[in-house]
Scaffold this motif. Structure first.
Motif, PDB file in Angstrom:
ATOM      1  N   ILE A 177       8.968   4.001 -23.390  1.00 52.77           N
ATOM      2  CA  ILE A 177       9.376   3.560 -22.074  1.00 52.77           C
ATOM      3  C   ILE A 177      10.756   4.116 -21.788  1.00 52.77           C
TER       4      ILE A 177
ATOM      5  N   ALA B 358       6.655   1.055  -9.508  1.00 51.61           N
ATOM      6  CA  ALA B 358       6.925   1.570 -10.847  1.00 51.61           C
ATOM      7  C   ALA B 358       6.526   0.511 -11.871  1.00 51.61           C
ATOM      8  N   PRO B 359       5.997   0.933 -13.028  1.00 50.70           N
ATOM      9  CA  PRO B 359       5.552  -0.063 -14.005  1.00 50.70           C
ATOM     10  C   PRO B 359       6.711  -0.932 -14.479  1.00 50.70           C
ATOM     11  N   THR B 360       6.435  -2.215 -14.540  1.00 51.82           N
ATOM     12  CA  THR B 360       7.451  -3.142 -15.032  1.00 51.82           C
ATOM     13  C   THR B 360       7.538  -2.995 -16.549  1.00 51.82           C
ATOM     14  N   GLU B 362       7.274  -3.337 -20.438  1.00 49.88           N
ATOM     15  CA  GLU B 362       6.227  -3.938 -21.264  1.00 49.88           C
ATOM     16  C   GLU B 362       6.732  -5.197 -21.928  1.00 49.88           C
ATOM     17  N   ALA B 411      -5.528  -2.141 -19.101  1.00 49.59           N
ATOM     18  CA  ALA B 411      -4.137  -2.103 -18.655  1.00 49.59           C
ATOM     19  C   ALA B 411      -3.989  -2.806 -17.303  1.00 49.59           C
ATOM     20  N   ARG B 417       1.605  -6.291 -19.000  1.00 51.31           N
ATOM     21  CA  ARG B 417       1.808  -4.969 -18.397  1.00 51.31           C
ATOM     22  C   ARG B 417       1.987  -3.882 -19.447  1.00 51.31           C
ATOM     23  N   ARG B 419       0.974  -0.516 -21.190  1.00 53.20           N
ATOM     24  CA  ARG B 419       0.216   0.671 -20.753  1.00 53.20           C
ATOM     25  C   ARG B 419      -0.752   1.067 -21.871  1.00 53.20           C
TER      26      ARG B 419
END
Lengths: 183, 547
Positions: A177, B358-360, B362, B411, B417, B419
């Motif tokens: 990430i 946008a992905p939060t 993990e 996912a 959350r 991925r």
């Protein structure tokens, strides 16, 4: 008393004979442990471990003569697998045998090659084609990147070129990430 | 009414299909340059047959199929080949691949077409036509169609028009506008495979497509069945659609053809019809252009059109931050917008932070099991995640990682959350790379062992040869000494005689060398030498004077 001794002795003889027969009949050819170790080694046959090939090194590991961290082409992954197989502790690659390098292939500069056949004799996997006073060339897919052909070349026309990433060799990366600055 | 079956898991995301179906299909204008990647399908690349500067006609074969699973490649329009070089292509890696760069001349002159009459053509010939027309699966995997059309003992042919992924509508629009082509191609495939049943499965959120296909089907062949399947992602997955329509579950490591079922995409069926009855190769396809754009729409796009020129047609909004190729579930963000549209490109989505946030970050896996409830392949995604994350690849395989279709349902439902699919992709490609290395190592070992054996054999051959020669010399000497003396020669005499013979040989060899010796020259030769030396001395003297 005598009878008891005789019975025990007879039993011992019979069982001994059975075991002896089984040992001959169900004999395992070769050392399975050596096979397994050899299966983990990368088969570059480069001799960086100090043994003349992967199999002799596997034999030495099995005999307890060699440590498991002497194989630079196998890298840390290889050491980890050997450690798992032999139930030993993982240890980092020993520096005296070399460092882990990216996978490479030998490339002959064909304008410089004088056709001396020295590299042909050095290649452990017959990956170089050529004849006396004829240009030599490397069959790239067969080259293990052992570098054994580099030293014998009298005109220094062999270079080790790292293999570039291609569509076929591309891998998905381990998900990480990205850390971004907040605002 | 056909009885339908369900499949495990699946999700119901917002479909977002209406945006791009409001406007009819339009033909995208030709770009200034077409970039046609050589490798467009699963399997091997075809062999390029043109070079820079060559003129090409529309539909002309520019790369011929070779061994492996390669199919032909054609010029999408008439013009000139500008170059054959490596360019960025649509791949998540962003790596370059060999492409043919074609500059259109705008004339659109077709190559001479050779339509076939499907009823009077042998199956082999038809399959060769599919290969030479460059047909691959147009649902996304791009598997060569001629291979799938070669199945035997097929009972049911399924034409996949489910199009389950959100946003994508190219199959929907194709079914609405080219029902005849699809039905025609489907019937050809059915005859080719010798299938008894022919089903067309369409998700029930596309009523117009269902109506159009039903109309086309009744006109062509009343035995053809158009089935509306419940809308649930991923109903368009091959195994899922087969399950829904036939109730068959394809087990691990087997193909649908092992169970008498074969599945083709509607786009592929339409392309089969065009390739056979009109002789036209696959050089264009429908692409959905949607998302954060002013005019979402489906375009008929020539293969090789750069994505940036295509996007411009739909007028993307100012806040677009990236572009996805494929759908939002299984597609990937394009690393470079100069990449071309290929045979497998079904959709390009303009993404903005509001549409696709946008992905939060993990969060840790709480082992809630929501992913297992959603997984259509009936795997245990939370276990796979754990093994992939710790790089325990052996365990991943034990838990059937390769049954994962990367649909992204896990996912999608994950409350933390995570991925997940990224981890599975990583593990899959690592396992594949490891297996490839292992194969290469086994091969190297084989070659090494062969070399050792060969060296050993050469050594033995040499030793045998030497021994034979020594024996021969000995016998010769024995004969010679037997001739000289009647008494048999002793061992030391033998050696002496050998040394004697060798010395004589050496003398013989050195004798001619002595001819060059000055002392043994004839008077005439010595005179010649003196003359030459005098000449040389005179020459050096004049040279010294000049300087």
């Amino acid at each position: 008393m005598i009878t008891a001794l005789l019975v025990m002795a007879l039993g011992a003889v019979l069982l001994g004979a059975a075991l002896g027969y089984a040992a001959v009949k169900f004999r395992v050819e070769g050392d399975p442990l050596v096979e397994k170790i050899d299966g983990i080694l990368p088969q570059t046959q480069c001799g960086q471990c100090g043994y003349p090939g992967c199999r002799p090194y596997a034999q030495a590991i099995a005999n307890g003569d060699a440590d498991i961290n002497c194989c630079p082409p196998g890298g840390e992954d290889g050491i980890r697998k050997l450690a798992d197989l032999l139930g030993r502790e993982f240890k980092p690659l020993s520096g005296e045998h070399g460092v882990e390098k990216p996978k490479s292939v030998a490339v002959i500069d064909e304008n410089v090659c004088i056709g001396c056949t020295l590299c042909l004799q050095a290649c452990p996997v017959d990956a170089i084609v050529g004849a006396a006073k004829q240009m030599h060339t490397v069959i790239a897919p067969q080259c293990t990147g052992c570098e054994l052909c580099v030293a014998p070349c009298p005109v220094d026309c062999i270079a080790m070129v790292p293999i570039a990433e291609s569509m076929d060799s591309w891998k998905w990366k381990y998900p990480v990430i990205e850390i971004r600055k907040a605002a | 009414m056909r009885r339908l079956f369900g499949f495990w898991g699946g999700i119901k995301p917002d479909s977002h299909k209406n945006e791009s179906t409001r406007l009819p299909v339009a033909k995208a204008p030709l770009p200034s340059l077409l970039t046609v990647p050589l490798r467009q399908n699963a399997g091997a690349s075809p062999r390029i047959m043109v070079k820079a500067g060559d003129p090409v006609l529309k539909g002309q074969m520019i790369a011929a199929p070779e061994d492996g699973l390669s199919v032909a490649l054609h010029a999408p329009t008439s013009g000139h080949v500008r170059a054959i070089e490596a360019r960025a292509i649509a791949h998540p890696s962003g790596l370059a691949g060999i492409c043919a760069i074609i500059e259109p001349d705008g004339a659109e002159r077709w190559v001479e077409l050779e339509p076939l009459d499907a009823a009077r053509t042998s199956p082999e010939q038809l399959r060769r036509r599919l290969r030479e027309a460059g047909l691959v699966g147009m649902g996304g995997a791009a598997f060569p169609s001629y291979v799938k059309a070669g199945g035997t003992a097929i009972d049911t042919l399924i034409i996949n028009g489910a199009e389950c992924e959100p946003w994508i509508t190219c199959d929907d629009m194709l079914m609405r506008t080219r029902g005849e082509d699809i039905v025609g191609g489907a019937i050809m495939l059915r005859e080719l495979l010798g299938a008894r049943k022919l089903l067309i499965g369409i998700e029930d959120n596309k009523p117009e497509a269902i109506a159009a296909m039903r109309a086309a089907a009744t006109r062509a062949d009343p035995g053809l069945e158009v089935v509306a399947v419940p809308t649930r992602y991923p109903a368009g997955g091959e195994k899922q659609l087969i399950r829904v329509l036939t109730g068959l579950e394809i087990p691990y490591g087997k193909l649908p053809s092992h169970f008498g079922v074969q599945c083709f995409n509607v786009g592929t069926a339409a392309a089969v019809h065009r390739a056979v009855s009109r002789g036209k190769p696959l050089i264009s396809r429908l692409v959905t252009l949607t998302g954060n754009v002013a005019e979402p729409r489906n375009y008929e796009v020539a293969i090789g059109m750069p994505v940036n020129e295509l996007i411009a047609l739909a007028h993307p909004q100012a806040d677009t931050d990236r572009y996805l190729m494929g759908g939002p579930m299984m597609g990937f963000a394009l690393p470079d917008l100069a990449v071309p549209v290929v045979k497998a490109t079904n959709c390009i989505i303009a993404a903005s932070p509001t549409l696709f946030p946008a992905p939060t970050p993990e969060m840790p896996c709480i082992r809630c099991g929501a992913c297992a409830q959603a997984c259509p392949a009936e795997l245990a995604p939370y276990e796979l995640y754990w093994f992939a994350r710790s790089q325990n690849l052996g365990k991943c395989q034990e838990y059937h990682l390769f049954d994962c279709i990367e649909c992204g349902c896990c996912a999608f439902v994950c409350p933390s959350r995570i991925r997940l699919v990224d981890y599975y992709r990583y593990a899959k490609s690592s396992i594949r790379a490891r297996e490839k290395d292992k194969l290469a190592a086994d091969h190297a070992r084989e070659r090494y062992e062969f070399r050792l054996a060969r060296e050993e054999r050469e050594k033995q051959d040499k030793a045998a040869k030497l021994a034979a020669k020594a024996a021969e010399t000995k016998a010769k000497l024995a004969r010679a000494s037997a001739g000289d003396e009647s008494a048999p020669a002793s061992e030391s005499d033998d050696k002496k005689a050998l040394i004697e013979a060798a010395m004589a040989k050496a003398r013989e060899q050195t004798t001619p060398a002595l001819n060059t010796d000055v002392h043994r020259m004839t008077a005439e030769q010595q005179a010649q030498v003196t003359v030459a030396e005098a000449r040389h001395a005179a020459a050096t003297a004049t040279a010294a004077k000049d300087t």
